[in-house]
Design an enzyme around this catalytic site. Sequence first.
Site, PDB file in Angstrom:
ATOM      1  N   ASP A  58       0.850  -1.178   0.000  1.00 23.90           N
ATOM      2  CA  ASP A  58       0.000   0.000   0.000  1.00 23.90           C
ATOM      3  C   ASP A  58       0.901   1.249   0.000  1.00 23.90           C
ATOM      4  O   ASP A  58       1.644   1.483   0.956  1.00 23.90           O
ATOM      5  CB  ASP A  58      -0.874  -0.054   1.258  1.00 23.90           C
ATOM      6  CG  ASP A  58      -1.763   1.180   1.383  1.00 23.90           C
ATOM      7  OD1 ASP A  58      -1.560   2.166   0.650  1.00 23.90           O
ATOM      8  OD2 ASP A  58      -2.662   1.150   2.242  1.00 23.90           O
ATOM      9  N   ASP A  77       1.809   7.831  -9.896  1.00 25.08           N
ATOM     10  CA  ASP A  77       1.305   7.357 -11.191  1.00 25.08           C
ATOM     11  C   ASP A  77       0.068   6.514 -10.924  1.00 25.08           C
ATOM     12  O   ASP A  77       0.111   5.290 -10.944  1.00 25.08           O
ATOM     13  CB  ASP A  77       2.404   6.535 -11.886  1.00 25.08           C
ATOM     14  CG  ASP A  77       1.968   6.053 -13.258  1.00 25.08           C
ATOM     15  OD1 ASP A  77       0.918   6.505 -13.759  1.00 25.08           O
ATOM     16  OD2 ASP A  77       2.688   5.213 -13.828  1.00 25.08           O
TER      17      ASP A  77
HETATM   18  N1  AG3 Z   1      -2.680   6.491 -15.085  1.00 26.33           N
HETATM   19  C1  AG3 Z   1      -3.624   7.524 -15.436  1.00 26.33           C
HETATM   20  C2  AG3 Z   1      -4.671   7.085 -16.392  1.00 26.33           C
HETATM   21  C3  AG3 Z   1      -5.946   7.812 -16.294  1.00 26.33           C
HETATM   22  C4  AG3 Z   1      -6.761   7.570 -17.496  1.00 26.33           C
HETATM   23  N2  AG3 Z   1      -8.124   7.854 -17.305  1.00 26.33           N
HETATM   24  C5  AG3 Z   1      -9.107   7.347 -18.060  1.00 26.33           C
HETATM   25  N3  AG3 Z   1      -8.849   6.595 -19.067  1.00 26.33           N
HETATM   26  N4  AG3 Z   1     -10.328   7.658 -17.805  1.00 26.33           N
HETATM   27  C6  AG3 Z   1      -1.986   5.835 -16.103  1.00 26.33           C
HETATM   28  C7  AG3 Z   1      -1.021   4.815 -15.606  1.00 26.33           C
HETATM   29  C8  AG3 Z   1       0.027   4.533 -16.612  1.00 26.33           C
HETATM   30  N5  AG3 Z   1       1.232   4.060 -16.033  1.00 26.33           N
END
Ligand code: AG3
Length: 278
Positions: free
Chosen positions: A138, A156
């Site tokens: 976590d 991220d």
């Molecule tokens: N993280 C953010 C993605 C958000 C996308 N949102 C959506 N598709 N509604 C990405 C992680 C990549 N390592």
Amino acid sequence: MDIWFTEKQTPNVGITCKINNTLIVEQTPYQHLAIIDTEQFGRMLVLDGMVQTTIVDEFVYHEMIALVGLNTHPNPRRVLIIGGGDGGTLREVVKHPKVEKATMVEIDARVVEASKLYLPEISSALHGNPRAEVLIEDGIRYVKENKNTFDMIIVDSTEPVGPAVGLFSAEFYQSIFEALKDDGLFVAQTESPFFNADLIRRVYRDIAGIYPIAKLFLAYVPTYPSGMWSFTMGSKKYDPEAIVEENCPDLKSRYYTPAVHKAAFKLPQFVQNLLKTD
Ligand code: AG3
């Protein structure tokens, strides 16, 4: 027969892609996970129905979430990534010559395992890089337990629903502050200015209340809602707009350049308006 995948990005708009093949679909203890092969964007990681990354456009997000902060800090030796189970951010972090150790803390082991199997281009650093440490834990707890340790922290995360809700809270930004060294900085992905204005406003206000320097920057990710994506940096000392372009190492990037780094902080008026604190 054609098969299509749709992410409903809002109740009224979606993105739809033709699928060649489904590689994995399962419910993990934390979320619904799928990796599908799309005609247009190549393999795509989908969590709880939301596109996280694709082979074709992942470089934009992963370079920008990692390299802007790394080149802002003069000596980013210890880096922590919260989330990022696909490994794309870790891959960018270990590219940087000054990074001695990068720790990634992902809550969902299945995202890491599935990415290792089906997204080799993105997950390369998860396969035993000597400077990378991968922990299944976590992230909120990990940050609380490691004070004054990191030069840079990257959040991220998925969207602020399900397992990621706590990663967008003022309390978490305060714990990150304490986990950073005296001149540390952090970068979080903070969604679309078109579709998540309220979230961006609140997150920026919270970060500006804790960090001497708070700045938002933008990049263009075709498969994310609205295509325009934001990241917010909280920094104790270094100003990301003050970089000296000539001093930045060549990171063999495809989106990031030191000039793009600077330009990413030049915001359209409607985005500037989200950041006004009155
Ligand atoms: N993280 C953010 C993605 C958000 C996308 N949102 C959506 N598709 N509604 C990405 C992680 C990549 N390592």
